[in-house]
Design a protein around this motif. Structure first.
Motif, mmCIF file in Angstrom:
data_model
loop_
_atom_site.group_PDB
_atom_site.id
_atom_site.type_symbol
_atom_site.label_atom_id
_atom_site.label_comp_id
_atom_site.label_asym_id
_atom_site.label_seq_id
_atom_site.Cartn_x
_atom_site.Cartn_y
_atom_site.Cartn_z
ATOM 1 N N GLN A 26 -54.618 -26.984 -53.397
ATOM 2 C CA GLN A 26 -54.480 -25.535 -53.320
ATOM 3 C C GLN A 26 -53.314 -25.126 -52.418
ATOM 4 O O GLN A 26 -52.972 -25.817 -51.466
ATOM 5 N N THR A 27 -52.775 -23.974 -52.713
ATOM 6 C CA THR A 27 -51.731 -23.394 -51.877
ATOM 7 C C THR A 27 -52.370 -22.687 -50.685
ATOM 8 O O THR A 27 -53.580 -22.432 -50.675
ATOM 9 N N CYS A 32 -56.423 -18.854 -48.423
ATOM 10 C CA CYS A 32 -56.643 -17.635 -47.635
ATOM 11 C C CYS A 32 -57.536 -16.626 -48.345
ATOM 12 O O CYS A 32 -58.148 -15.772 -47.690
ATOM 13 N N GLU A 33 -57.628 -16.715 -49.663
ATOM 14 C CA GLU A 33 -58.315 -15.686 -50.445
ATOM 15 C C GLU A 33 -59.743 -15.412 -49.995
ATOM 16 O O GLU A 33 -60.182 -14.273 -49.993
ATOM 17 N N HIS A 34 -60.483 -16.419 -49.626
ATOM 18 C CA HIS A 34 -61.897 -16.233 -49.310
ATOM 19 C C HIS A 34 -62.187 -16.254 -47.801
ATOM 20 O O HIS A 34 -63.339 -16.342 -47.403
ATOM 21 N N LEU A 35 -61.133 -16.176 -47.016
ATOM 22 C CA LEU A 35 -61.314 -16.174 -45.567
ATOM 23 C C LEU A 35 -60.893 -14.833 -44.995
ATOM 24 O O LEU A 35 -59.902 -14.247 -45.428
ATOM 25 N N VAL A 56 -53.387 -33.571 -46.603
ATOM 26 C CA VAL A 56 -52.032 -34.027 -46.906
ATOM 27 C C VAL A 56 -51.346 -32.910 -47.687
ATOM 28 O O VAL A 56 -51.947 -32.321 -48.592
ATOM 29 N N VAL A 57 -50.105 -32.621 -47.327
ATOM 30 C CA VAL A 57 -49.349 -31.560 -47.995
ATOM 31 C C VAL A 57 -48.284 -32.192 -48.889
ATOM 32 O O VAL A 57 -47.558 -33.088 -48.462
#
Length: 111
Positions: A26-27, A32-35, A56-57
């Motif tokens: 995920q990006t 961030c959407e659900h936080l 890991v990115v």
């Protein structure tokens, strides 16, 4: 291993790991959407998870995708949980054997 325990000590970071477990790669935007926190706060949590090698990115074009790395958690399991679990399983096995022997002995007395 200390960094892993410190990273796992925070509920938000555990939630991020759970989200990656459900949907890996995920990006930052998707995470961030659900936080209920700023993008910068989530990025700081992700940096702690990266430092502990739990995330890991991978760059994909202009995006950074975040992936769960379960190896450090498995190492904790092996070191701190697995060895204790083995002892409990051995005790349960011994109890089962003892109960079966007692049952067999009682059956002999009845016959």
């Amino acid at each position: 291993m200390d960094e892993v325990f410190k990273a796992l000590a925070d509920a938000t970071r555990r939630q991020l790991l759970d989200r990656l477990y459900c949907e890996n790669g995920q990006t930052l935007h998707a995470l961030c959407e659900h936080l209920d926190m700023t993008r910068q706060a989530v990025a700081k949590h992700l940096a702690v998870l990266e430092a502990a090698n739990l995330v890991v990115v991978v760059r994909s074009g202009r995006e950074k995708l975040h992936y769960l790395n379960p190896v450090p958690i498995h190492e904790i399991y092996e070191r701190w949980i697995g060895k204790y679990q083995q002892h409990h399983l051995a005790a349960l096995s011994a109890l089962k054997t003892s109960l079966e022997e007692n049952r067999d002995h009682d059956d002999d007395d009845d016959g």
